[in-house]
Write a protein that holds these residues in place. Structure first.
Motif, PDB file in Angstrom:
ATOM      1  N   GLY A   1       0.845  -1.183   0.000  1.00 24.34           N
ATOM      2  CA  GLY A   1       0.000   0.000   0.000  1.00 24.34           C
ATOM      3  C   GLY A   1       0.879   1.230   0.000  1.00 24.34           C
ATOM      4  O   GLY A   1       1.769   1.384  -0.850  1.00 24.34           O
ATOM      5  N   ASN A   2       0.696   2.117   0.984  1.00 23.89           N
ATOM      6  CA  ASN A   2       1.529   3.313   1.110  1.00 23.89           C
ATOM      7  C   ASN A   2       2.573   3.182   2.209  1.00 23.89           C
ATOM      8  O   ASN A   2       3.230   4.171   2.572  1.00 23.89           O
ATOM      9  CB  ASN A   2       0.650   4.540   1.374  1.00 23.89           C
ATOM     10  N   ASN A   3       2.735   1.982   2.745  1.00 22.55           N
ATOM     11  CA  ASN A   3       3.682   1.753   3.834  1.00 22.55           C
ATOM     12  C   ASN A   3       4.891   0.971   3.328  1.00 22.55           C
ATOM     13  O   ASN A   3       4.745  -0.070   2.686  1.00 22.55           O
ATOM     14  CB  ASN A   3       3.008   0.982   4.975  1.00 22.55           C
ATOM     15  N   LYS A   4       6.096   1.507   3.624  1.00 23.61           N
ATOM     16  CA  LYS A   4       7.301   0.793   3.222  1.00 23.61           C
ATOM     17  C   LYS A   4       7.451  -0.462   4.055  1.00 23.61           C
ATOM     18  O   LYS A   4       7.452  -0.415   5.280  1.00 23.61           O
ATOM     19  CB  LYS A   4       8.529   1.694   3.366  1.00 23.61           C
ATOM     20  N   TYR A   5       7.586  -1.589   3.359  1.00 26.70           N
ATOM     21  CA  TYR A   5       7.637  -2.887   4.024  1.00 26.70           C
ATOM     22  C   TYR A   5       9.063  -3.421   4.110  1.00 26.70           C
ATOM     23  O   TYR A   5       9.529  -3.871   5.164  1.00 26.70           O
ATOM     24  CB  TYR A   5       6.744  -3.873   3.272  1.00 26.70           C
ATOM     25  N   VAL A   6       9.784  -3.369   2.999  1.00 28.10           N
ATOM     26  CA  VAL A   6      11.128  -3.946   2.928  1.00 28.10           C
ATOM     27  C   VAL A   6      12.043  -3.023   2.137  1.00 28.10           C
ATOM     28  O   VAL A   6      11.627  -2.421   1.142  1.00 28.10           O
ATOM     29  CB  VAL A   6      11.098  -5.342   2.256  1.00 28.10           C
ATOM     30  N   GLU A   7      13.278  -2.901   2.595  1.00 24.27           N
ATOM     31  CA  GLU A   7      14.343  -2.279   1.813  1.00 24.27           C
ATOM     32  C   GLU A   7      15.276  -3.388   1.343  1.00 24.27           C
ATOM     33  O   GLU A   7      15.650  -4.256   2.128  1.00 24.27           O
ATOM     34  CB  GLU A   7      15.126  -1.265   2.652  1.00 24.27           C
ATOM     35  N   GLY A   8      15.642  -3.344   0.077  1.00 20.97           N
ATOM     36  CA  GLY A   8      16.533  -4.367  -0.461  1.00 20.97           C
ATOM     37  C   GLY A   8      17.765  -3.748  -1.091  1.00 20.97           C
ATOM     38  O   GLY A   8      17.726  -2.610  -1.580  1.00 20.97           O
ATOM     39  N   LYS A   9      18.868  -4.472  -1.053  1.00 21.36           N
ATOM     40  CA  LYS A   9      20.079  -4.005  -1.731  1.00 21.36           C
ATOM     41  C   LYS A   9      20.814  -5.201  -2.323  1.00 21.36           C
ATOM     42  O   LYS A   9      20.729  -6.324  -1.807  1.00 21.36           O
ATOM     43  CB  LYS A   9      20.986  -3.232  -0.777  1.00 21.36           C
ATOM     44  N   SER A  10      21.521  -4.938  -3.419  1.00 23.18           N
ATOM     45  CA  SER A  10      22.231  -6.011  -4.101  1.00 23.18           C
ATOM     46  C   SER A  10      23.421  -5.440  -4.847  1.00 23.18           C
ATOM     47  O   SER A  10      23.365  -4.313  -5.362  1.00 23.18           O
ATOM     48  CB  SER A  10      21.300  -6.717  -5.098  1.00 23.18           C
ATOM     49  N   LYS A  11      24.508  -6.188  -4.894  1.00 22.42           N
ATOM     50  CA  LYS A  11      25.617  -5.861  -5.771  1.00 22.42           C
ATOM     51  C   LYS A  11      25.289  -6.393  -7.157  1.00 22.42           C
ATOM     52  O   LYS A  11      24.791  -7.512  -7.301  1.00 22.42           O
ATOM     53  CB  LYS A  11      26.911  -6.503  -5.262  1.00 22.42           C
ATOM     54  N   ILE A  12      25.523  -5.580  -8.172  1.00 18.67           N
ATOM     55  CA  ILE A  12      25.328  -6.025  -9.550  1.00 18.67           C
ATOM     56  C   ILE A  12      26.688  -6.089 -10.224  1.00 18.67           C
ATOM     57  O   ILE A  12      27.362  -5.067 -10.404  1.00 18.67           O
ATOM     58  CB  ILE A  12      24.389  -5.085 -10.326  1.00 18.67           C
ATOM     59  N   GLU A  13      27.108  -7.266 -10.564  1.00 20.75           N
ATOM     60  CA  GLU A  13      28.393  -7.488 -11.227  1.00 20.75           C
ATOM     61  C   GLU A  13      28.151  -7.461 -12.733  1.00 20.75           C
ATOM     62  O   GLU A  13      27.333  -8.225 -13.244  1.00 20.75           O
ATOM     63  CB  GLU A  13      28.959  -8.845 -10.786  1.00 20.75           C
ATOM     64  N   ILE A  14      28.852  -6.579 -13.464  1.00 14.17           N
ATOM     65  CA  ILE A  14      28.606  -6.416 -14.897  1.00 14.17           C
ATOM     66  C   ILE A  14      29.779  -6.957 -15.716  1.00 14.17           C
ATOM     67  O   ILE A  14      29.617  -7.816 -16.568  1.00 14.17           O
ATOM     68  CB  ILE A  14      28.338  -4.937 -15.223  1.00 14.17           C
ATOM     69  N   ASN A  15      30.977  -6.419 -15.497  1.00 17.11           N
ATOM     70  CA  ASN A  15      32.211  -6.906 -16.116  1.00 17.11           C
ATOM     71  C   ASN A  15      32.051  -7.206 -17.618  1.00 17.11           C
ATOM     72  O   ASN A  15      32.282  -8.334 -18.069  1.00 17.11           O
ATOM     73  CB  ASN A  15      32.691  -8.173 -15.405  1.00 17.11           C
ATOM     74  N   PRO A  16      31.680  -6.198 -18.415  1.00 16.85           N
ATOM     75  CA  PRO A  16      31.395  -6.492 -19.816  1.00 16.85           C
ATOM     76  C   PRO A  16      32.633  -6.669 -20.689  1.00 16.85           C
ATOM     77  O   PRO A  16      33.679  -6.055 -20.462  1.00 16.85           O
ATOM     78  CB  PRO A  16      30.617  -5.245 -20.259  1.00 16.85           C
ATOM     79  N   ILE A  17      32.485  -7.506 -21.703  1.00 17.57           N
ATOM     80  CA  ILE A  17      33.394  -7.555 -22.842  1.00 17.57           C
ATOM     81  C   ILE A  17      32.708  -6.765 -23.955  1.00 17.57           C
ATOM     82  O   ILE A  17      31.537  -6.984 -24.251  1.00 17.57           O
ATOM     83  CB  ILE A  17      33.670  -9.005 -23.280  1.00 17.57           C
ATOM     84  N   VAL A  18      33.455  -5.828 -24.558  1.00 17.46           N
ATOM     85  CA  VAL A  18      32.879  -4.954 -25.581  1.00 17.46           C
ATOM     86  C   VAL A  18      33.655  -5.118 -26.886  1.00 17.46           C
ATOM     87  O   VAL A  18      34.879  -4.942 -26.911  1.00 17.46           O
ATOM     88  CB  VAL A  18      32.923  -3.468 -25.139  1.00 17.46           C
ATOM     89  N   THR A  19      32.950  -5.453 -27.952  1.00 15.53           N
ATOM     90  CA  THR A  19      33.573  -5.502 -29.272  1.00 15.53           C
ATOM     91  C   THR A  19      33.168  -4.255 -30.054  1.00 15.53           C
ATOM     92  O   THR A  19      32.039  -3.767 -29.924  1.00 15.53           O
ATOM     93  CB  THR A  19      33.165  -6.764 -30.042  1.00 15.53           C
ATOM     94  N   TYR A  20      34.093  -3.755 -30.854  1.00 15.85           N
ATOM     95  CA  TYR A  20      33.847  -2.516 -31.599  1.00 15.85           C
ATOM     96  C   TYR A  20      34.375  -2.651 -33.010  1.00 15.85           C
ATOM     97  O   TYR A  20      35.487  -3.162 -33.239  1.00 15.85           O
ATOM     98  CB  TYR A  20      34.534  -1.343 -30.889  1.00 15.85           C
ATOM     99  N   LEU A  21      33.612  -2.177 -33.979  1.00 17.06           N
ATOM    100  CA  LEU A  21      34.023  -2.153 -35.375  1.00 17.06           C
ATOM    101  C   LEU A  21      33.637  -0.804 -35.950  1.00 17.06           C
ATOM    102  O   LEU A  21      32.462  -0.402 -35.852  1.00 17.06           O
ATOM    103  CB  LEU A  21      33.345  -3.279 -36.164  1.00 17.06           C
TER     104      LEU A  21
END
Length: 249
Positions: free
Chosen positions: A223-243
């Motif tokens: 509803g209008n009441n905060k129930y849970v706060e969540g946090k997470s690490k997001i690991e991306i570590n991309p390989i990028v190709t370019y032409l």
């Protein structure tokens, strides 16, 4: 932006220190190229930690849940200041790509099974890069391999929760709000090669690796009441190709 400024200063000082005699043997001082980049995140889910709003106590990370970014494509532009025949400093800019965020596992005591959705949302990423590069061979060589390194500043914005996830939570009177993904600075390493078509025109291709991770936070409301706060690490570590195709001035 402060993080990006700190990453930019060393490259700027390096370029200025050579400014009085910067150019290659052909008298060229700037190379620009435009092309297509394919971005392939390599990270895996890192777990989600939750905090009950009523107690303020974080529960341990849940290893069965987490978030991953999916592949994306974008137009990319590179600008290189030619210090001499072999050394250059540069700036890489791209049209900010939008990444789909895939969820893994379940949250909210099993209420939300992230695996049931092709994505939980998407986010736009602004990611300029400052670089230093060494190009092998001479200016007359047809094929010139290069290697380099630098720093990326990643800014995440315009997060949008997938409508299917939003609708499902709405059936239980719940909603996800206040999603925030932190900015980050990450080291970049790359290799590639230029193929000189003429004295000025060239084709270029490269492969880069970015050691990039960030943290995300969100609030779950009942509803209008905060129930849970969540946090997470997001690991991306991309390989990028370019032409791309470029021109030297």
């Amino acid at each position: 932006m402060k993080k990006f400024a700190k990453a930019l200063i060393p490259a700027a000082l390096f370029a200025v220190s050579f400014a009085t005699h910067a150019e290659n043997s052909n008298g060229q001082v700037l190379a620009v190229s435009a092309g297509w980049a394919h971005i392939m995140p390599q990270g895996t889910k890192q777990g989600v930690s939750t905090q009950l709003a009523s107690t303020g106590t974080y529960l341990p990370f849940t290893s069965s849940a987490g978030f991953e970014l999916k592949d994306s494509d974008t137009a990319e532009f590179k600008f290189d200041y030619l210090v001499n025949d072999n050394v250059s400093v540069g700036l890489i800019l791209g049209v900010p790509p939008t990444f789909d965020i895939k969820g893994k596992g379940s949250l909210l005591s099993g209420l939300l099974n992230l695996d049931n959705y092709s994505k939980v949302g998407d986010v736009k990423v602004y990611s300029p890069v400052v670089t230093g590069k060494y190009t092998f061979g001479t200016v007359d060589s047809k094929l010139r391999p290069y290697a380099g390194a630098g720093f990326m500043y990643a800014h995440f914005s315009n997060f949008k929760l997938d409508s299917a996830v939003s609708s499902y939570l709405g059936n239980y009177g719940a909603s996800i709000r206040n999603v925030k993904i932190d900015d980050a600075v990450a080291p970049v390493a790359f290799i590639g090669a230029d193929y000189n078509i003429t004295k000025n025109w060239f084709a270029t291709a490269s492969v880069s690796y970015v050691h990039l991770s960030t943290n995300a936070k969100l609030d779950v409301y009942s509803g209008n009441n905060k129930y849970v706060e969540g946090k997470s690490k997001i690991e991306i570590n991309p390989i990028v190709t370019y032409l791309g195709v470029g021109y030297r001035f």
